[in-house]
Write an enzyme that holds these catalytic residues in place. Structure first.
Site, PDB file in Angstrom:
ATOM      1  N   ASP A   1       5.496  -4.768  -1.376  1.00 56.43           N
ATOM      2  CA  ASP A   1       4.583  -4.867  -2.509  1.00 56.43           C
ATOM      3  C   ASP A   1       5.316  -5.578  -3.639  1.00 56.43           C
ATOM      4  OD1 ASP A   1       3.050  -4.294  -4.889  1.00 56.43           O
ATOM      5  OD2 ASP A   1       2.094  -2.656  -3.816  1.00 56.43           O
TER       6      ASP A   1
ATOM      7  N   GLN B   1      -8.992   1.516  -5.038  1.00 51.82           N
ATOM      8  CA  GLN B   1      -8.651   0.266  -4.360  1.00 51.82           C
ATOM      9  C   GLN B   1      -8.694  -0.877  -5.366  1.00 51.82           C
ATOM     10  OE1 GLN B   1     -11.310  -0.871  -1.170  1.00 51.82           O
ATOM     11  NE2 GLN B   1      -9.866  -2.351  -0.339  1.00 51.82           N
TER      12      GLN B   1
ATOM     13  N   VAL C   1      -7.323  -4.212  -4.410  1.00 52.06           N
ATOM     14  CA  VAL C   1      -7.422  -5.450  -3.637  1.00 52.06           C
ATOM     15  C   VAL C   1      -8.473  -5.225  -2.549  1.00 52.06           C
ATOM     16  CG1 VAL C   1      -6.197  -7.053  -2.110  1.00 52.06           C
ATOM     17  CG2 VAL C   1      -4.992  -6.041  -4.066  1.00 52.06           C
TER      18      VAL C   1
ATOM     19  N   HIS D   1      -5.738  -1.702   3.180  1.00 51.63           N
ATOM     20  CA  HIS D   1      -4.286  -1.604   3.333  1.00 51.63           C
ATOM     21  C   HIS D   1      -3.822  -0.179   3.093  1.00 51.63           C
ATOM     22  CE1 HIS D   1      -5.025  -2.464  -0.926  1.00 51.63           C
ATOM     23  NE2 HIS D   1      -3.874  -1.881  -1.206  1.00 51.63           N
ATOM     24  N   ILE D   2      -2.615   0.096   3.555  1.00 51.66           N
ATOM     25  CA  ILE D   2      -1.965   1.384   3.350  1.00 51.66           C
ATOM     26  C   ILE D   2      -0.672   1.138   2.581  1.00 51.66           C
ATOM     27  CG2 ILE D   2      -0.847   3.374   4.448  1.00 51.66           C
ATOM     28  CD1 ILE D   2      -2.664   2.893   6.893  1.00 51.66           C
ATOM     29  N   HIS D   3      -0.474   1.878   1.507  1.00 45.77           N
ATOM     30  CA  HIS D   3       0.796   1.854   0.785  1.00 45.77           C
ATOM     31  C   HIS D   3       1.760   2.825   1.460  1.00 45.77           C
ATOM     32  CE1 HIS D   3      -0.431  -0.164  -3.035  1.00 45.77           C
ATOM     33  NE2 HIS D   3      -1.632   0.220  -2.618  1.00 45.77           N
TER      34      HIS D   3
END
Length: 134
Positions: free
Chosen positions: A29, A92, A94, A98-100
Site C-alpha cells: 500500500d 471502501q 477504491v 481488495h483486502i488490507h
C-alpha cells in the site's frame, strides 16, 4: 473499468508488487499505515467482494492468508488486521475489491470505531432468521 489498481497492473503507476498471477495480485500500500501494509486484490476490477464468484473470493482470502504469514515473518508485528470493505458506507475508498493485510502494534495510532449496540438475543434471532445463505 479502470481503477488505480488496474493502472498499477498495467504499469502506468509504479508499485512494489509482492505477488502476481493471472487472477490475483498483492502489492505494498502506497499509504503504509505501518511497515509491511499489503493490499491483496483480484486482477479484474470487481467493484466489491459481492461482485465476484465464491471461488475467486476464496482464492483472494487464500493469498491474504499467505501474505499475512509472510508479513508476520518479515516484520514481527504484535498483531495483524485483515480488512475487506465494500462500498463507501463500508469504508471502501477504491472501487476495486481488495483486502488490507495490516501489521499492528500497540498504540500505533490506527483506529477502528465500533459503537456496540446490544439488541438482545430475541432481536438477534430475528436478524439471523432473515439471513439466507446461497
Amino acid at each position: 473499468m479502470e481503477t488505480v489498481f488496474t493502472r498499477i497492473l498495467s504499469g502506468d503507476i509504479p508499485a512494489a508488487i509482492v505477488y502476481r498471477d493471472e487472477q490475483i495480485f498483492a502489492f505494498m500500500d502506497a499509504g503504509q499505515l505501518n511497515p509491511g501494509h499489503v493490499l491483496v486484490a483480484p486482477c479484474h476490477p470487481y467493484p466489491t467482494l459481492l461482485d465476484m464468484d465464491q471461488d475467486l473470493a476464496a482464492d483472494l482470502m487464500r493469498l491474504a492468508w499467505r501474505v499475512a504469514h509472510a508479513v508476520q515473518d518479515a516484520f514481527h508485528p504484535e498483531g495483524l488486521t485483515l480488512l475487506q470493505a465494500n462500498r463507501p458506507a463500508g469504508w471502501q475508498t477504491v472501487p476495486h475489491a481488495h483486502i488490507h493485510v495490516l501489521p499492528r502494534y500497540e498504540n500505533d495510532g490506527v483506529g477502528l470505531v465500533w459503537p456496540r449496540k446490544d439488541p438482545g438475543v430475541d432481536v438477534l434471532r430475528e436478524y439471523a432468521a432473515r439471513i439466507v445463505l446461497r
